[in-house]
Design a protein around this motif. Structure first.
Motif, PDB file in Angstrom:
ATOM      1  N   VAL A  76       0.837  -1.198   0.000  1.00  0.00           N
ATOM      2  CA  VAL A  76       0.000   0.000   0.000  1.00  0.00           C
ATOM      3  C   VAL A  76       0.874   1.250   0.000  1.00  0.00           C
ATOM      4  N   ALA A  77       1.854   1.293   0.908  1.00  0.00           N
ATOM      5  CA  ALA A  77       2.773   2.428   0.947  1.00  0.00           C
ATOM      6  C   ALA A  77       3.562   2.534  -0.356  1.00  0.00           C
TER       7      ALA A  77
ATOM      8  N   PRO B  26       4.131   6.544  -8.060  1.00  0.00           N
ATOM      9  CA  PRO B  26       4.074   7.585  -9.091  1.00  0.00           C
ATOM     10  C   PRO B  26       5.259   8.546  -9.096  1.00  0.00           C
ATOM     11  N   TRP B  27       5.923   8.724  -7.950  1.00  0.00           N
ATOM     12  CA  TRP B  27       7.120   9.566  -7.956  1.00  0.00           C
ATOM     13  C   TRP B  27       8.183   8.973  -8.874  1.00  0.00           C
ATOM     14  N   LEU B  28       8.212   7.668  -8.989  1.00  0.00           N
ATOM     15  CA  LEU B  28       9.181   7.000  -9.852  1.00  0.00           C
ATOM     16  C   LEU B  28       8.704   6.969 -11.299  1.00  0.00           C
TER      17      LEU B  28
ATOM     18  N   PRO C 295      12.787   6.533  -4.912  1.00  0.00           N
ATOM     19  CA  PRO C 295      13.146   5.319  -4.151  1.00  0.00           C
ATOM     20  C   PRO C 295      12.110   4.889  -3.122  1.00  0.00           C
ATOM     21  N   LEU C 296      11.089   5.722  -2.845  1.00  0.00           N
ATOM     22  CA  LEU C 296      10.125   5.376  -1.791  1.00  0.00           C
ATOM     23  C   LEU C 296       9.408   4.051  -2.034  1.00  0.00           C
ATOM     24  N   PRO C 297       8.883   3.810  -3.259  1.00  0.00           N
ATOM     25  CA  PRO C 297       8.217   2.512  -3.442  1.00  0.00           C
ATOM     26  C   PRO C 297       9.162   1.330  -3.284  1.00  0.00           C
TER      27      PRO C 297
END
Length: 444
Positions: free
Chosen positions: A61-62, A68-70, A366-368
């Motif tokens: 989920v996170a 989308p940032w990637l 890199p968040l996902p």
């Protein structure tokens, strides 16, 4: 000798630069939208726990909120440079309001499969990429250059306080009453943010430039960014810090439930202390920059990031964790205010959307990956040891990454914004593809 009389001056003192209604509307809209996003950050994972208890699936989920940032940052930058900023902000607020309202209806009817949660998380994340990039791009058009640090201080504070602290606390509080209620509030907050855009008035931009393909414009922005050493370094550093943060945060709900023994309302309240730290950081940035210089502040932020991650990772007390989160909120706010203002000053206006999106691609892309890694690390660690050690492992890893970056900053980075002589507002303006040092030399 008779003194010569001096005629009283008829000139009025120059008016002090001030924020206008347009900035207040953008800032207010950003606060409401980030408050809604903060509710999402708690409500979506908690909703997922009603479907599955798999750490890997919950971390998805996170991951989809941040994916989308990637995937969308580069084309979003071209889109922002081509479009009306006011309408872009309004439309992305409205879109998220509609999506959140749809989730509330789905919960009310008892139909929330994991596939729906994943899809909605990705849609909201996509609109957020466009909206937040536009919010940063539009600020130099709304406030004078001398107020950029203060303006960005307010924006970063609204982002941090609303999105990372008050929003999660409010989300947890609402979850304690009803699983549907957080999404109802979220939709309403996005709707109010859209309404505030009525008060944003922007001077027309010069968009008289040759028509080119999206690919060509993305390549131009990439060349400018990569040839600018300071921007490149800051983007890479922030990307690694956010990677480590995502690794830790993706399973934070399980950390709070298992190790700290918190319920939904208490889990949200845990982060409220970080809002105090973020507000303190926004107020102190200009003063600290004048007294310590940007280099020392950035290095202190890196070292402090390592310390707070380690403190949370070894703690079993919610109060200790709350204090560490407050410190992290203060340090991250100071870092963001300095670096965002630096970027807004040196990047040409006609390329601001693309370069800002590229920077944030490195920072947030890199968040996902971090979210997935967090789930994998916890899953693997608890197989080898136990669940408690598995949930602590991502935080220890985050502290290690920040420590390595601190050492690199101390030993290798000594020019531009990392120079001991650098002070905010002294950046020379660069041209596309030209590398600038960021050394004092007057703003152009």
């Amino acid at each position: 000798m008779t003194p010569t009389a001096t005629a009283p001056s008829t000139e009025e003192p120059a008016a002090r630069p001030r924020f206008g209604l347009g900035f207040a509307a953008v800032c207010g809209g950003m606060f409401l939208a980030n408050l809604a996003s903060g509710i999402s950050s708690v409500a979506f994972p908690w909703l997922a726990t009603s479907v599955t208890d798999s750490a890997l699936l919950i971390s998805g989920v996170a991951m989809l909120l941040e994916l989308p940032w990637l995937l969308a940052s580069l084309p979003a930058g071209v889109f922002i440079d081509r479009t009306n900023h006011r309408w872009t902000l309004a439309v992305t607020h409205v879109f998220r309001a509609l999506v959140a309202t749809g989730v509330a209806l789905a919960v009310a009817f008892g139909s929330t499969p994991l596939a729906l949660i994943y899809t909605v998380a990705f849609l909201i994340g996509s609109a957020t990429v466009v909206n937040e990039n536009t919010s940063q791009v539009v600020i130099p058009r709304l406030v004078p250059s001398s107020l950029l640090e203060r303006a960005n201080g307010y924006l970063v504070m609204t982002d941090t306080v609303g999105g990372l602290f008050i929003g999660p606390w409010l989300g947890g509080l609402l979850l304690g009453s009803s699983l549907m209620l957080p999404f109802v509030f979220e939709g309403g907050l996005f709707g109010l943010a859209a309404a505030l855009m009525v008060f944003v008035v922007l001077a027309p931009r010069n968009r008289d430039r040759p028509k080119r393909t999206v690919r060509a414009e993305m390549a131009e922005g990439l060349r400018y960014f990569w040839n600018h050493r300071q921007l490149r370094t800051l983007g890479l550093f922030l990307g690694l810090l956010n990677l480590s943060s995502a690794i830790a945060v993706s399973t934070q709900v399980l950390f709070a439930q298992t190790i700290l023994g918190l319920g939904a309302a208490q889990f949200g309240l845990l982060f409220l202390a970080g809002g105090v730290g973020a507000m303190l950081g926004a107020w102190l940035t200009s003063t600290l920059e004048r007294r310590l210089g940007a280099r020392r502040i950035l290095l202190i932020s890196l070292a402090g990031n390592a310390a707070t991650s380690l403190a949370i990772g070894v703690a079993s007390n919610a109060v200790v964790v709350a204090v560490a989160i407050a410190g992290g909120g203060m340090l991250s706010t100071i870092w963001n205010v300095l670096t965002v203002s630096y970027r807004q000053r040196i990047v040409p206006e006609e390329m601001m959307g693309r370069v800002n999106s590229i920077y944030r691609l490195l920072a947030w892309g890199p968040l996902p990956l971090g979210s997935v890694l967090g789930g994998l690390i916890v899953t693997g660690s608890e197989v080898l040891t136990d669940r408690e050690f598995g949930l602590r492992t991502p935080l220890i890893l985050a502290a290690l990454i920040a420590t390595v970056l601190t050492v690199i900053g101390f030993s290798k980075l000594k020019d531009g914004i990392w120079s001991p002589d650098y002070h905010a507002g002294s950046e020379p303006a660069g041209q596309p593809g030209e590398e600038t040092s960021g050394q004092p030399g007057g703003e152009k």
